[in-house]
Design a protein around this motif. Structure first.
Motif, PDB file in Angstrom:
ATOM      1  N   LEU A  95       0.828  -1.204   0.000  1.00  3.11           N
ATOM      2  CA  LEU A  95       0.000   0.000   0.000  1.00  3.11           C
ATOM      3  C   LEU A  95       0.866   1.258   0.000  1.00  3.11           C
ATOM      4  CD1 LEU A  95      -3.041  -0.525   2.419  1.00  3.11           C
ATOM      5  CD2 LEU A  95      -3.087  -0.200  -0.050  1.00  3.11           C
ATOM      6  N   THR A  96       1.883   1.265   0.876  1.00  3.45           N
ATOM      7  CA  THR A  96       2.740   2.447   0.963  1.00  3.45           C
ATOM      8  C   THR A  96       3.487   2.677  -0.338  1.00  3.45           C
ATOM      9  OG1 THR A  96       3.034   2.043   3.340  1.00  3.45           O
ATOM     10  CG2 THR A  96       4.589   3.545   2.283  1.00  3.45           C
ATOM     11  N   LYS A  97       4.068   1.628  -0.897  1.00  4.82           N
ATOM     12  CA  LYS A  97       4.816   1.775  -2.138  1.00  4.82           C
ATOM     13  C   LYS A  97       3.890   2.187  -3.278  1.00  4.82           C
ATOM     14  CE  LYS A  97       8.100  -0.487  -5.234  1.00  4.82           C
ATOM     15  NZ  LYS A  97       9.014  -1.647  -5.426  1.00  4.82           N
ATOM     16  N   GLY A  98       2.705   1.578  -3.330  1.00  5.90           N
ATOM     17  CA  GLY A  98       1.763   1.920  -4.393  1.00  5.90           C
ATOM     18  C   GLY A  98       1.325   3.375  -4.322  1.00  5.90           C
ATOM     19  N   SER A 267      -1.894   4.622 -14.363  1.00 10.11           N
ATOM     20  CA  SER A 267      -0.472   4.781 -14.059  1.00 10.11           C
ATOM     21  C   SER A 267       0.323   3.564 -14.527  1.00 10.11           C
ATOM     22  CB  SER A 267      -0.269   4.966 -12.556  1.00 10.11           C
ATOM     23  OG  SER A 267       1.091   4.859 -12.201  1.00 10.11           O
ATOM     24  N   ARG A 268       1.231   3.771 -15.482  1.00  7.78           N
ATOM     25  CA  ARG A 268       2.058   2.669 -15.982  1.00  7.78           C
ATOM     26  C   ARG A 268       3.005   2.135 -14.904  1.00  7.78           C
ATOM     27  NH1 ARG A 268       3.515   1.117 -21.182  1.00  7.78           N
ATOM     28  NH2 ARG A 268       4.574  -0.908 -21.034  1.00  7.78           N
ATOM     29  N   PRO A 269       3.674   3.022 -14.124  1.00 12.27           N
ATOM     30  CA  PRO A 269       4.547   2.507 -13.062  1.00 12.27           C
ATOM     31  C   PRO A 269       3.805   1.653 -12.034  1.00 12.27           C
ATOM     32  CG  PRO A 269       5.054   4.795 -13.511  1.00 12.27           C
ATOM     33  CD  PRO A 269       3.798   4.476 -14.266  1.00 12.27           C
ATOM     34  N   LEU A 270       2.580   2.053 -11.682  1.00 12.01           N
ATOM     35  CA  LEU A 270       1.814   1.262 -10.719  1.00 12.01           C
ATOM     36  C   LEU A 270       1.385  -0.061 -11.335  1.00 12.01           C
ATOM     37  CD1 LEU A 270       0.570   0.942  -7.964  1.00 12.01           C
ATOM     38  CD2 LEU A 270      -1.431   2.251  -8.736  1.00 12.01           C
ATOM     39  N   GLN A 271       1.007  -0.057 -12.585  1.00  9.57           N
ATOM     40  CA  GLN A 271       0.637  -1.305 -13.251  1.00  9.57           C
ATOM     41  C   GLN A 271       1.814  -2.279 -13.269  1.00  9.57           C
ATOM     42  OE1 GLN A 271      -0.768   0.171 -17.025  1.00  9.57           O
ATOM     43  NE2 GLN A 271      -2.793   0.726 -16.245  1.00  9.57           N
ATOM     44  N   GLU A 272       3.028  -1.736 -13.490  1.00 12.79           N
ATOM     45  CA  GLU A 272       4.223  -2.586 -13.476  1.00 12.79           C
ATOM     46  C   GLU A 272       4.510  -3.108 -12.067  1.00 12.79           C
ATOM     47  OE1 GLU A 272       7.200  -0.066 -15.129  1.00 12.79           O
ATOM     48  OE2 GLU A 272       6.512  -0.329 -17.224  1.00 12.79           O
ATOM     49  N   MET A 274       2.415  -3.946  -9.895  1.00 12.55           N
ATOM     50  CA  MET A 274       1.450  -4.981  -9.516  1.00 12.55           C
ATOM     51  C   MET A 274       2.056  -6.378  -9.600  1.00 12.55           C
ATOM     52  SD  MET A 274      -1.163  -3.330  -8.503  1.00 12.55           S
ATOM     53  CE  MET A 274      -2.179  -4.772  -8.203  1.00 12.55           C
ATOM     54  N   GLU A 275       3.066  -6.549 -10.457  1.00 13.34           N
ATOM     55  CA  GLU A 275       3.751  -7.842 -10.540  1.00 13.34           C
ATOM     56  C   GLU A 275       4.423  -8.161  -9.211  1.00 13.34           C
ATOM     57  OE1 GLU A 275       4.525 -10.300 -13.299  1.00 13.34           O
ATOM     58  OE2 GLU A 275       2.507  -9.510 -13.606  1.00 13.34           O
ATOM     59  N   GLU A 276       5.132  -7.182  -8.651  1.00  7.37           N
ATOM     60  CA  GLU A 276       5.776  -7.393  -7.350  1.00  7.37           C
ATOM     61  C   GLU A 276       4.733  -7.524  -6.248  1.00  7.37           C
ATOM     62  OE1 GLU A 276       8.980  -5.319  -4.278  1.00  7.37           O
ATOM     63  OE2 GLU A 276       7.723  -4.080  -5.580  1.00  7.37           O
ATOM     64  N   PHE A 277       3.690  -6.715  -6.303  1.00 10.01           N
ATOM     65  CA  PHE A 277       2.659  -6.768  -5.267  1.00 10.01           C
ATOM     66  C   PHE A 277       1.986  -8.135  -5.223  1.00 10.01           C
ATOM     67  CE2 PHE A 277       1.889  -1.898  -5.660  1.00 10.01           C
ATOM     68  CZ  PHE A 277       3.127  -1.665  -5.065  1.00 10.01           C
ATOM     69  N   LEU A 278       1.896  -8.793  -6.372  1.00  7.01           N
ATOM     70  CA  LEU A 278       1.323 -10.137  -6.423  1.00  7.01           C
ATOM     71  C   LEU A 278       2.133 -11.104  -5.560  1.00  7.01           C
ATOM     72  CD1 LEU A 278      -0.650 -12.233  -7.537  1.00  7.01           C
ATOM     73  CD2 LEU A 278       0.773 -12.387  -9.591  1.00  7.01           C
ATOM     74  N   GLU A 279       3.451 -10.936  -5.536  1.00  7.53           N
ATOM     75  CA  GLU A 279       4.305 -11.789  -4.705  1.00  7.53           C
ATOM     76  C   GLU A 279       3.915 -11.675  -3.233  1.00  7.53           C
ATOM     77  OE1 GLU A 279       8.349 -10.696  -5.388  1.00  7.53           O
ATOM     78  OE2 GLU A 279       8.172 -10.804  -7.576  1.00  7.53           O
ATOM     79  N   PHE A 280       3.653 -10.446  -2.794  1.00  8.52           N
ATOM     80  CA  PHE A 280       3.325 -10.233  -1.394  1.00  8.52           C
ATOM     81  C   PHE A 280       1.905 -10.664  -1.061  1.00  8.52           C
ATOM     82  CE2 PHE A 280       6.977  -7.567  -2.149  1.00  8.52           C
ATOM     83  CZ  PHE A 280       7.769  -7.899  -1.055  1.00  8.52           C
ATOM     84  N   ALA A 281       1.011 -10.573  -2.033  1.00  8.56           N
ATOM     85  CA  ALA A 281      -0.338 -11.097  -1.837  1.00  8.56           C
ATOM     86  C   ALA A 281      -0.288 -12.610  -1.642  1.00  8.56           C
ATOM     87  CB  ALA A 281      -1.214 -10.743  -3.034  1.00  8.56           C
ATOM     88  N   ALA A 282       0.568 -13.279  -2.424  1.00  9.59           N
ATOM     89  CA  ALA A 282       0.718 -14.736  -2.304  1.00  9.59           C
ATOM     90  C   ALA A 282       1.346 -15.112  -0.970  1.00  9.59           C
ATOM     91  CB  ALA A 282       1.577 -15.262  -3.456  1.00  9.59           C
ATOM     92  N   LEU A 283       2.415 -14.423  -0.603  1.00  5.57           N
ATOM     93  CA  LEU A 283       3.107 -14.703   0.661  1.00  5.57           C
ATOM     94  C   LEU A 283       2.153 -14.551   1.840  1.00  5.57           C
ATOM     95  CD1 LEU A 283       5.646 -15.155   2.391  1.00  5.57           C
ATOM     96  CD2 LEU A 283       6.174 -12.722   2.117  1.00  5.57           C
ATOM     97  N   LEU A 358      11.965  -5.520   3.667  1.00  4.01           N
ATOM     98  CA  LEU A 358      11.296  -5.548   2.361  1.00  4.01           C
ATOM     99  C   LEU A 358      11.587  -4.288   1.555  1.00  4.01           C
ATOM    100  CD1 LEU A 358       7.801  -7.015   3.348  1.00  4.01           C
ATOM    101  CD2 LEU A 358       9.894  -8.226   2.698  1.00  4.01           C
ATOM    102  N   GLN A 359      11.872  -3.194   2.246  1.00  6.19           N
ATOM    103  CA  GLN A 359      12.150  -1.929   1.571  1.00  6.19           C
ATOM    104  C   GLN A 359      13.639  -1.735   1.274  1.00  6.19           C
ATOM    105  OE1 GLN A 359      10.389   0.642   4.530  1.00  6.19           O
ATOM    106  NE2 GLN A 359       8.407   0.725   3.467  1.00  6.19           N
ATOM    107  N   SER A 360      14.470  -2.748   1.573  1.00  7.70           N
ATOM    108  CA  SER A 360      15.914  -2.642   1.340  1.00  7.70           C
ATOM    109  C   SER A 360      16.209  -2.357  -0.128  1.00  7.70           C
ATOM    110  CB  SER A 360      16.619  -3.938   1.749  1.00  7.70           C
ATOM    111  OG  SER A 360      16.472  -4.185   3.130  1.00  7.70           O
ATOM    112  N   ARG A 361      17.156  -1.458  -0.353  1.00  7.85           N
ATOM    113  CA  ARG A 361      17.513  -1.089  -1.726  1.00  7.85           C
ATOM    114  C   ARG A 361      18.784  -1.788  -2.206  1.00  7.85           C
ATOM    115  NH1 ARG A 361      14.648   3.105  -3.809  1.00  7.85           N
ATOM    116  NH2 ARG A 361      13.303   4.249  -2.377  1.00  7.85           N
ATOM    117  N   THR A 362      19.608  -2.263  -1.272  1.00  2.00           N
ATOM    118  CA  THR A 362      20.853  -2.921  -1.669  1.00  2.00           C
ATOM    119  C   THR A 362      20.919  -4.322  -1.088  1.00  2.00           C
ATOM    120  OG1 THR A 362      22.144  -2.206   0.266  1.00  2.00           O
ATOM    121  CG2 THR A 362      22.001  -0.674  -1.613  1.00  2.00           C
TER     122      THR A 362
END
Length: 634
Positions: A95-98, A267-272, A274-283, A358-362
């Motif tokens: 939610l926060t990232k979206g 929003s194209r970036p948000l649509q893209e 959604m692929e990552e968000f699906l991972e967290f929905a599954a988890l 989860l928010q780690s960048r490196t």
């Protein structure tokens, strides 16, 4: 001992087998997953994301999207408030990232388990006011926070609730036709029809005898939902929400909200994303123990595909530090390895550390955080074992084994472990279990239930004993006064309608199938059923009177075994057992005489045993073979 049941659900198995190119055995298993039509079977076997339901079917989704877009356009600060378990952490992350992708000034607050407790509280609302927050979006909580949301509203803070828990309710007694008409004005007729009559038909007839129709005094007891006064409430458990599959977790509700926002904004970036968000929905779906049916099955299946090649640094680090091969990642790894590591921070420290992972960048930051989480989880495992031992001693000392509902008070146990310990005790005794601990502000606890005992409804019947409570059919959380513990124990047991036969563990056998028939083709077909989990367990098969010829203890601790067995047709197979070997040994001695256990391990066995088993393919040192695993015996 368990009671074995063979499923007897009917269908045209030959027709299903022909249409979907499967064996009748697999067709029977599919029917036992409550699939009734060819369309349902096709969706189960071949469903894709296109078969999932539109987010707009969730009640108030349109209101939530409108309010959020307005807040973003007006540059209003938004705070996401989640929960400290995996579902809440995943919901908060996506939610926060979206929202940030959409340009929102958004941040996250996750309650501290010890200091804040579950969900919204007054202090979180006060902090939001002090930080000049204009909107709060809850995730995996909020449905029971009416007072806190009213407080936020008084400060001019708009609240959007996204949750999946049961909606609080009160029972109302209608005495007259006038009251019924009054309720029809306040609630739609459709809502009234959905209210539950808690009395049996016999009680209703008795009421009609006691209060005549002419007097207009027919009594009707109805359930009225207590919805929070939010700008929008998205929760599929609402009576007026007609979402086709209400059994989704909090992260899936959040995922649906992001999907609706992506569609509405384009929003194209948000649509893209959604692929990552699906991972967290599954988890979250797996870790929150949702049934892997309908769209949950599709979301987890598709999410697992993406998790195997995830770009999220935090998840990749957790997979690596736990020694999991990414290509072999399964629902088991999510539920029993990855999930517990994320949960450990919320149990023993603060869940914010899991969110930061989860928010780690490196990779460097992610690996450091992942190792820390794994260490915390290892510590949690040791504390859990100690807690289970204390619970067993408590039950024995107070002769509680015969209680229908077990209420166990362990004041020194860390409150975050109560749910895990309750689950372990439930598995052992097959009774509903509450484990209570002493917290900073009184007693806190968690419950785990059994089939046939709706825990949340049982707690609602005894709500006078709780300061706060919530949950669903199989699990719940609570806070209460210590001096009320014994009275609550008596009340729950007095009201419990379970019978003695309900406490006998039930084993549901999918297909009685001789080992002779359980070949590699069947094993290959069973892989079509994955991912396995609640609502879609790994199939159970059974064979009577296998002959146990010899046995070998295996493992570093010699706590599992491999047996050579012979079928009635003379075929020999290897059967693996990961259960209690001492208990199996006692069973052999009782059934076949003293010395049977030793004779079996010496290779001198000839003992008939009926077994319930699972089968699949196992790869070891590059060699793949069909493996048969004994689950139960008699």
């Amino acid at each position: 001992m368990e009671k074995w049941y063979v499923a007897a659900k009917k269908a045209d198995f030959e027709a299903w087998a022909k249409k979907f190119h499967i064996t009748p055995v697999l067709a029977r298993v599919l029917r036992n997953r409550d699939l009734m039509t060819e369309a349902e079977v096709g969706k189960f076997l071949n469903g894709t994301l296109e078969d999932c339901y539109s987010p707009w079917l969730l009640k108030d989704m349109d209101k939530a999207v409108e309010q959020i877009m307005e807040a973003i356009n007006q540059k209003i600060s938004i705070r996401v408030i989640g929960d400290y378990d995996v579902d809440g952490i995943c919901s908060s992350y996506l939610l926060t990232k979206g929202l940030q992708i959409l340009g929102a000034r958004a941040d996250t607050a996750i309650p501290h388990r010890i200091h804040d407790g579950y969900g919204l509280n007054d202090s979180l609302i006060e902090e939001a006011r002090q930080d000049h927050i204009g909107m709060i979006v809850t995730c995996d909580n909020g449905i029971a926070a009416a007072a806190q949301i009213a407080l936020a509203d008084s400060y001019g803070i708009r609240v959007i609730v996204t949750d999946h828990h049961e909606v609080p309710y009160i029972m109302e007694e209608l005495h007259s036709k006038e009251e019924l008409h009054s309720m029809e004005d306040e609630h739609s007729k459709e809502e009234l029809h959905s209210m539950e009559e808690v009395h049996s038909k016999e009680e209703v007839h008795s009421m009609e005898d006691e209060h005549s129709m002419e007097e207009g005094n027919i009594r009707k007891v109805c359930r009225r939902e207590l919805l929070p006064p939010a700008q929008a409430v998205i929760d599929p458990k609402q009576e007026q929400c007609h979402y086709p599959f209400p059994g989704i977790c909090g992260a899936v509700v959040a995922y649906k909200l992001m999907a609706a926002l992506a569609e509405k904004t384009g929003s194209r970036p948000l649509q893209e994303a959604m692929e990552e968000f699906l991972e967290f929905a599954a988890l979250a779906t797996v870790c929150d123990v949702m049934e892997l049916k309908d769209e949950n099955r599709i979301l987890v299946k598709e999410g697992l595909k993406r998790l195997k090649a995830t770009r999220n640094q935090g998840i990749r680090a957790l997979i690596e530090v736990n020694g999991i091969e990414p290509d072999r990642l399964s629902a088991y790894h999510l539920g029993f390895i990855i999930g517990p590591c994320l949960n450990a921070t919320g149990r023993l420290d603060t869940a914010r550390r899991a969110l930061e992972l989860l928010q780690s960048r490196t990779r460097v930051d992610a690996m450091s955080a992942a190792r820390e989480l794994k260490e915390l989880n290892d510590s949690r495992k040791n504390l859990t074992l100690q807690g289970v031992e204390e619970a067993e001693a408590y039950i024995e000392k107070r002769h509680m084994a015969q209680d229908k509902v077990m209420l166990i008070f362990l004041p020194e146990v860390h409150e975050s472990l109560a749910g895990i310990i309750a689950g372990r005790i439930r598995e052992h005794y097959n009774h509903p279990v509450f484990v209570l601990t002493r917290g900073e502000d009184g007693v806190k606890g968690s419950g785990r239930s059994v089939e046939g005992y709706h825990m949340y409804e049982a707690m609602t019947e005894a709500k006078q004993y709780f300061i706060k409570f919530g949950g669903h059919a199989m699990a719940a959380g609570l806070s209460m006064r210590e001096e009320d513990i014994e009275e609550l124990r008596q009340e729950l047991n007095h009201r419990c309608r379970l019978r003695e036969e309900d406490f006998i563990p039930k084993v549901h056998i999918d297909v009685p199938m001789p080992l002779d028939y359980a070949n590699e083709k069947i094993a290959d077909e069973l892989e079509l059923l994955e991912p396995f989990g609640v609502g879609n367990p790994k199939p159970l098969f059974a064979q009577k009177e296998l002959i146990f010829v010899s046995g070998t203890r295996m493992g570093a601790k010699k706590n599992c075994a491999r047996y050579l067995v012979r079928t009635q047709n003379g075929m020999e197979k290897q059967l693996v057992f990961f259960g209690d070997l001492d208990k199996f040994g006692r069973f052999l001695e009782e059934k076949h005489g003293v010395g049977s256990e030793k004779a079996l391990y010496d290779g001198r066995g000839s003992y008939t045993v009926s077994v319930v088993y699972q089968m699949g393919k196992n790869t070891y040192r590059g060699r793949t073979e069909v493996q048969y695993v004994m689950q139960y015996y008699s």
